[in-house]
Structures are given as structure tokens and as C-alpha cells.
Design a protein around this motif. Sequence first.
Motif, PDB file in Angstrom:
ATOM      1  N   TYR A 111       0.861  -1.182   0.000  1.00  0.00           N
ATOM      2  CA  TYR A 111       0.000   0.000   0.000  1.00  0.00           C
ATOM      3  C   TYR A 111       0.899   1.235   0.000  1.00  0.00           C
ATOM      4  N   ASP A 112       0.828   2.030  -1.072  1.00  0.00           N
ATOM      5  CA  ASP A 112       1.730   3.166  -1.230  1.00  0.00           C
ATOM      6  C   ASP A 112       1.515   4.255  -0.193  1.00  0.00           C
ATOM      7  N   SER A 113       0.323   4.314   0.409  1.00  0.00           N
ATOM      8  CA  SER A 113       0.021   5.369   1.385  1.00  0.00           C
ATOM      9  C   SER A 113       0.447   4.990   2.802  1.00  0.00           C
ATOM     10  N   MET A 114       0.983   3.783   2.964  1.00  0.00           N
ATOM     11  CA  MET A 114       1.408   3.307   4.285  1.00  0.00           C
ATOM     12  C   MET A 114       2.913   3.128   4.331  1.00  0.00           C
ATOM     13  N   THR A 115       3.497   3.328   5.507  1.00  0.00           N
ATOM     14  CA  THR A 115       4.909   2.999   5.695  1.00  0.00           C
ATOM     15  C   THR A 115       5.083   1.482   5.633  1.00  0.00           C
ATOM     16  N   VAL A 116       6.340   1.052   5.570  1.00  0.00           N
ATOM     17  CA  VAL A 116       6.620  -0.385   5.593  1.00  0.00           C
ATOM     18  C   VAL A 116       6.036  -1.008   6.850  1.00  0.00           C
ATOM     19  N   ARG A 117       6.222  -0.355   7.986  1.00  0.00           N
ATOM     20  CA  ARG A 117       5.695  -0.870   9.250  1.00  0.00           C
ATOM     21  C   ARG A 117       4.168  -1.017   9.194  1.00  0.00           C
ATOM     22  N   ARG A 139       6.556  -8.957  16.112  1.00  0.00           N
ATOM     23  CA  ARG A 139       6.452  -9.677  14.831  1.00  0.00           C
ATOM     24  C   ARG A 139       7.017  -8.843  13.691  1.00  0.00           C
ATOM     25  N   VAL A 140       6.706  -7.559  13.684  1.00  0.00           N
ATOM     26  CA  VAL A 140       7.196  -6.678  12.624  1.00  0.00           C
ATOM     27  C   VAL A 140       8.720  -6.609  12.660  1.00  0.00           C
ATOM     28  N   GLU A 141       9.286  -6.434  13.841  1.00  0.00           N
ATOM     29  CA  GLU A 141      10.735  -6.352  13.983  1.00  0.00           C
ATOM     30  C   GLU A 141      11.403  -7.657  13.551  1.00  0.00           C
ATOM     31  N   GLU A 142      10.812  -8.774  13.936  1.00  0.00           N
ATOM     32  CA  GLU A 142      11.386 -10.082  13.602  1.00  0.00           C
ATOM     33  C   GLU A 142      11.437 -10.309  12.101  1.00  0.00           C
ATOM     34  N   ILE A 143      10.335 -10.031  11.404  1.00  0.00           N
ATOM     35  CA  ILE A 143      10.288 -10.331   9.980  1.00  0.00           C
ATOM     36  C   ILE A 143      11.125  -9.338   9.182  1.00  0.00           C
ATOM     37  N   LEU A 144      11.157  -8.065   9.605  1.00  0.00           N
ATOM     38  CA  LEU A 144      11.992  -7.095   8.904  1.00  0.00           C
ATOM     39  C   LEU A 144      13.467  -7.447   9.040  1.00  0.00           C
ATOM     40  N   THR A 145      13.868  -7.921  10.204  1.00  0.00           N
ATOM     41  CA  THR A 145      15.246  -8.371  10.397  1.00  0.00           C
ATOM     42  C   THR A 145      15.549  -9.578   9.517  1.00  0.00           C
ATOM     43  N   ALA A 146      14.580 -10.492   9.412  1.00  0.00           N
ATOM     44  CA  ALA A 146      14.770 -11.710   8.614  1.00  0.00           C
ATOM     45  C   ALA A 146      14.994 -11.403   7.144  1.00  0.00           C
ATOM     46  N   VAL A 147      14.307 -10.373   6.625  1.00  0.00           N
ATOM     47  CA  VAL A 147      14.442 -10.053   5.189  1.00  0.00           C
ATOM     48  C   VAL A 147      15.449  -8.930   4.941  1.00  0.00           C
ATOM     49  N   GLY A 148      16.151  -8.506   5.987  1.00  0.00           N
ATOM     50  CA  GLY A 148      17.191  -7.504   5.814  1.00  0.00           C
ATOM     51  C   GLY A 148      16.704  -6.082   5.677  1.00  0.00           C
ATOM     52  N   LEU A 149      15.570  -5.758   6.289  1.00  0.00           N
ATOM     53  CA  LEU A 149      15.011  -4.407   6.203  1.00  0.00           C
ATOM     54  C   LEU A 149      14.785  -3.786   7.582  1.00  0.00           C
ATOM     55  N   ALA A 150      15.612  -4.132   8.524  1.00  0.00           N
ATOM     56  CA  ALA A 150      15.417  -3.655   9.900  1.00  0.00           C
ATOM     57  C   ALA A 150      15.417  -2.139   9.997  1.00  0.00           C
ATOM     58  N   ASP A 151      16.132  -1.453   9.097  1.00  0.00           N
ATOM     59  CA  ASP A 151      16.233   0.007   9.158  1.00  0.00           C
ATOM     60  C   ASP A 151      15.229   0.717   8.253  1.00  0.00           C
ATOM     61  N   ALA A 152      14.323  -0.055   7.638  1.00  0.00           N
ATOM     62  CA  ALA A 152      13.409   0.547   6.662  1.00  0.00           C
ATOM     63  C   ALA A 152      11.960   0.604   7.139  1.00  0.00           C
ATOM     64  N   GLY A 163      14.487  -3.910  -5.238  1.00  0.00           N
ATOM     65  CA  GLY A 163      14.806  -5.070  -4.406  1.00  0.00           C
ATOM     66  C   GLY A 163      14.245  -4.945  -3.007  1.00  0.00           C
ATOM     67  N   MET A 164      14.276  -3.734  -2.452  1.00  0.00           N
ATOM     68  CA  MET A 164      13.723  -3.517  -1.117  1.00  0.00           C
ATOM     69  C   MET A 164      12.206  -3.686  -1.107  1.00  0.00           C
ATOM     70  N   ARG A 165      11.555  -3.265  -2.191  1.00  0.00           N
ATOM     71  CA  ARG A 165      10.102  -3.455  -2.281  1.00  0.00           C
ATOM     72  C   ARG A 165       9.758  -4.943  -2.312  1.00  0.00           C
ATOM     73  N   LYS A 166      10.571  -5.717  -3.033  1.00  0.00           N
ATOM     74  CA  LYS A 166      10.346  -7.168  -3.063  1.00  0.00           C
ATOM     75  C   LYS A 166      10.507  -7.763  -1.669  1.00  0.00           C
ATOM     76  N   ARG A 167      11.527  -7.315  -0.953  1.00  0.00           N
ATOM     77  CA  ARG A 167      11.762  -7.800   0.408  1.00  0.00           C
ATOM     78  C   ARG A 167      10.607  -7.414   1.325  1.00  0.00           C
ATOM     79  N   ALA A 168      10.126  -6.181   1.188  1.00  0.00           N
ATOM     80  CA  ALA A 168       9.011  -5.732   2.020  1.00  0.00           C
ATOM     81  C   ALA A 168       7.736  -6.510   1.688  1.00  0.00           C
ATOM     82  N   GLY A 169       7.513  -6.784   0.404  1.00  0.00           N
ATOM     83  CA  GLY A 169       6.354  -7.583   0.013  1.00  0.00           C
ATOM     84  C   GLY A 169       6.442  -8.999   0.559  1.00  0.00           C
ATOM     85  N   LEU A 170       7.643  -9.557   0.530  1.00  0.00           N
ATOM     86  CA  LEU A 170       7.851 -10.895   1.090  1.00  0.00           C
ATOM     87  C   LEU A 170       7.615 -10.884   2.595  1.00  0.00           C
TER      88      LEU A 170
END
Length: 263
Positions: A111-117, A139-152, A163-170
Motif C-alpha cells: 500500500y503506497d500510502s502506508m509505511t513499511v511498518r 512480529r514486525v521487527e522479527e520479519i523485517l530483520t529476517a528479510v534484511g530491512l530492519a532500518d526501513a 529489491g527492497m520493495r520485493k523484500r518488504a512484500g515478502l
Amino acid sequence: MEEKETVAEPTEKKTHDKNEVIIEIRNLKKSFGSKDVLTDINLTVHRGENVVVLGRSGQGKSVTIQCIVGMLMPDAGTLKVFGEEVAELKDKELKELRMKIGFLFQSGALYDSMTVRENLEFPLTRVLKLTDQPEIDQRVEEILTAVGLADAADKMPSDLSGGMRKRAGLARTLIIKPEIMLYDEPTTGLDPITSREISELILDMQKKYKTTSIIITHDMECARITADRIVIMNDGEYIEEGTFEGLQKSKNKIVQSFFKDIS
């Protein structure tokens, strides 16, 4: 001396339970008007297995996985998920089945109007009905760390690279902890290095979350990295299956065409 590019070796694939069938498809057919898209699809997927469906664009590779989640209904044949015939499920039963299935679209479907979180919190609060904020945050912190997006976490999708969008979608797909993952062209539109990273991430997530996956692709490097088994699609049916290395030795000219540029 010219420096040669170092190609990362694929992560070791995990074993799967050959005795437990998760998806079973027999003689599946699907047409749209006068166009026959699926003519005779047969496939068995076991728990913990990564199956890649390889085929050229426009062959209808994605139609089968849309049938698996009940987005489309087949015209004939049987399609069982966890032993249940999908076409016979009532609305409530179909919703319950979809809770066990993650579907990663080509676009990532953020959703483009929402942050990754906020994108990750959405399925937790709307689908799983979680209300405990500390659990949601964990849960959010765990999965973001797993896909390498902890700072996003607080970035908008528009601020992310492809690539980051793919990771966030995953991450958003995996956050509800599905038993089955369906990937529709997960590396489309990515450069070779990022494509390899996403492919290896798919393999890592399979091992970490013990998912059973079907990966639709025409990306041979993605197939090489992620597949326990590959099925080749042509003219609405699967014409041959095997490991990447096994199919490289196939005598079938259609199969050979996929591997002709692979060294």
C-alpha cells in the motif's frame, strides 16, 4: 589480470517430507472463452518442498497458483490443498485455507500510502485480528530483520528500491506465518545481483519458516537457486520435471531451449 566476477554458491537446499502431500493437482483444465490456457496440469507438492514452474511468458504459469488460492476456479480436474478440494470449499472454508497461504505478487502489492511498518501491521490486525501492540511490534521487527530491512520500517514504499520493495512484500506475506508460499515471478524487473539476492532470500525463508513453495518464473538463475524440483510448462501442461541438473541433460528440445545459455 582481469578480475573475474565471483558468483555466490546457492544456499544448501533443505530436505522435504516426501510422505506428506500438501498440494495435489490432477488433470486440471482452465479456459478463458475460446482460449485453452491449462489443458492437462498434473502436479504433487510435498511438505517443505520448493517447486519451480518454468515456462515462457504468456503460457499461463500463474493461472494454476490462482486456482490454488481460489482466485480462479478450474473448468475440470481436481485440485486438493491439505487434502481438501478447493472448488468444493464454502466461503468460510476458503477464507480459512487462504490464511495458510502466502501469495507474493510480481509488484509486491504494498500500500503506497502506508509505511513499511504499517504495511506489515495491516495483515496482523485485519487478518489475524491481533490487538496486543507489543506482540505486533515484535512480529514486525522479527520479519523485517529476517528479510534484511530492519532500518526501513518507517520508510514509504516510494522510498524503496525495487529489491527492497520485493523484500518488504515478502515480509508482509510471511508475517502471518503461512504454511504455503506462492511466488509469481519474484525477480521480474530486478538487476541480476538483486535477483540473486531475492532468490537466496526465498531459500532462506523456506528454511527458517518451513514453508512449502511454488515459484513461477522464467528466470533460470532463480530456478537454479531455489528449486528442489522444476516442472517445465508448455502449451498448457507440464511436459517434464526433475532437478535443475537433471533437466540440463534432457533430450526434449523444448526443455533444452531453457538451458541452452546455461554454462
